[in-house]
Write an enzyme that holds these catalytic residues in place. Sequence first.
Site, PDB file in Angstrom:
ATOM      1  N   ASP A   1      18.816  28.398  43.301  1.00  0.00           N
ATOM      2  CA  ASP A   1      19.852  28.857  44.226  1.00  0.00           C
ATOM      3  C   ASP A   1      20.038  30.360  44.073  1.00  0.00           C
ATOM      4  O   ASP A   1      20.339  30.849  42.985  1.00  0.00           O
ATOM      5  CB  ASP A   1      21.164  28.120  43.932  1.00  0.00           C
ATOM      6  CG  ASP A   1      22.224  28.337  45.004  1.00  0.00           C
ATOM      7  OD1 ASP A   1      22.394  29.482  45.463  1.00  0.00           O
ATOM      8  OD2 ASP A   1      22.900  27.350  45.365  1.00  0.00           O
TER       9      ASP A   1
ATOM     10  N   SER B   1      28.893  25.411  48.996  1.00  0.00           N
ATOM     11  CA  SER B   1      29.053  26.836  48.746  1.00  0.00           C
ATOM     12  C   SER B   1      30.537  27.149  48.530  1.00  0.00           C
ATOM     13  O   SER B   1      31.154  26.605  47.618  1.00  0.00           O
ATOM     14  CB  SER B   1      28.446  27.618  49.912  1.00  0.00           C
ATOM     15  OG  SER B   1      28.257  28.959  49.574  1.00  0.00           O
TER      16      SER B   1
ATOM     17  N   HIS C   1      19.771  27.200  48.948  1.00  0.00           N
ATOM     18  CA  HIS C   1      21.219  27.179  48.735  1.00  0.00           C
ATOM     19  C   HIS C   1      21.823  26.041  49.545  1.00  0.00           C
ATOM     20  O   HIS C   1      21.838  26.097  50.767  1.00  0.00           O
ATOM     21  CB  HIS C   1      21.822  28.520  49.157  1.00  0.00           C
ATOM     22  CG  HIS C   1      23.316  28.577  49.027  1.00  0.00           C
ATOM     23  ND1 HIS C   1      23.958  28.323  47.834  1.00  0.00           N
ATOM     24  CD2 HIS C   1      24.292  28.849  49.942  1.00  0.00           C
ATOM     25  CE1 HIS C   1      25.272  28.450  48.019  1.00  0.00           C
ATOM     26  NE2 HIS C   1      25.502  28.754  49.288  1.00  0.00           N
TER      27      HIS C   1
END
Length: 525
Positions: A465, A238, A492
């Site tokens: 995602d 991320s 995610h």
Amino acid sequence: MSVLTTGKLSRIIAGLTAAALLVPLAACTSEPPAPATSSGPAGLDRFHQQTLQWTNCDDYATTETESTVIALVDGLQCARMKAPLSYDDPGGRTIEVAVARHAAGGAKVGSLVTNPGGPGGSGVFGAATTVLGLEKAKSPLVERFDLVGFDPRGVGSTRPAVDCYTDAEADRGEVALTTQGTTVQWTEADTRAVVERCAKDSGGPDALAHLGTRDVARDMDVLRVVLGDEKLTFLGQSYGTRLGAVYAEQFPRNVRAMLLDGAIDSRQGTVERRVFAYTGFQAAFDRMATFCASQDGCPIGRDPKKATAEFQKIVRPLYAEPVPALGGELDFDGAVGGVISGLYTQAAWPRIIKGLGQLRQGKGDELAQLGFDFSGRDAKGAWTNFAEANYAINCMDEQRLSEQQGNELRAAIFTSAPFMDPGVDLTTGARDGCEHWPAPPTLGFPYAQNVQGLPRTLVVSITGDPTTPHAGAVRLAESLGSALLTVRGEGHTIVTAGTNPCVDKAASDYLIDLEVPAAGATCTL
């Protein structure tokens, strides 16, 4: 006590979109600083030559939840690493970066440094969850690497840490940290007051001025040297993909391997990326609605095409009339924030559906708890500083917007994600919470372009995602010349979950043997 009011959800939504941190509405960019050389500035010898004093991690958790998880990991050790507050003045004030390490169980390749995301996510806590996930998968990474995480400057147990409000104030929702994606409306006095509060308990204005990702990347290079690694092996997830890309830009010849999971497009500026992220959340909401339509008693109906309108009927009344939730109240922003929290993983879709069913009955417990779970609030009411650090780091990374640009961005967000639209007039008040920050942002957009001397890297991306959409990962892979592993499914980030043998093998093959997947490689969740 209000459980999830506008102030709290502005902090949660700040974190939710942080992974997809965000071309500007007008010319508000700043030129990126020249990349540092691999040797870095002079005067770092005293930092490079330090020896970390490893101990147990009892004093490195900030909530009971973190403490419980860290205790599950046998052999996890922690230490504090000194780094200069300002790399322009390495002989001046210092900070202490919290570091965690789990020693390799066999023939060691080196250290695998990790970042779990955010910005604002604790790398100490992330190291613990990474070890647990990889052990569950029986991954050879546990045997071949010292698994290392660190709390970036301003985060968690690093000193000083960003502190803008008390836990009690967080529970009451008294301190908002963003307007975007919420119904928060700010005056200039409000934004000035927030910065002053943060400076007071976070080490002062000078500390706030040195929280950007470029400084964190420099800390990571000091950590590489202190750990005894000639080159860095890095796994970023991320926001950690931004950190990895910036490190690659600044220290390309110091990279051995870099795996970026749930990737942020380094070409997109603040506005473009935020709209892109919320578009991803709407797409995830639509897929959740299709799942719900197949269930008996779906609270948003059996026609997914009408789900957004049905959702709005349920949540828009909360703008004026919050409902009881966990001993307090849940308002419109609280409900939306709870839903977004649940959109991060398909496993939480039933909780969203349950929460929407409760709203039809006048209760908000499940959606409130989803928001708590995401933000890191534990059962005793202790909050991590995730949202505060997220806000502060973004102030040093993101482009600053005028109030008009902020208002236009908020309207664009509600257009791209209509399930979040409160249906009320919000044409003013979307001020930039960083407008009085003590220093200008230092990241610059785009970043990590035309990087020379970087070895082959690997980007991993899930097609469904919700916050860093797959198309952005494809573009980051193009920017860095990375191999790309596409994972078909919902969610995610995936690499440290220990739930997919296909992904696990690709990750270990690359990180251990530097073998990248073939062009067009895919896995399926």
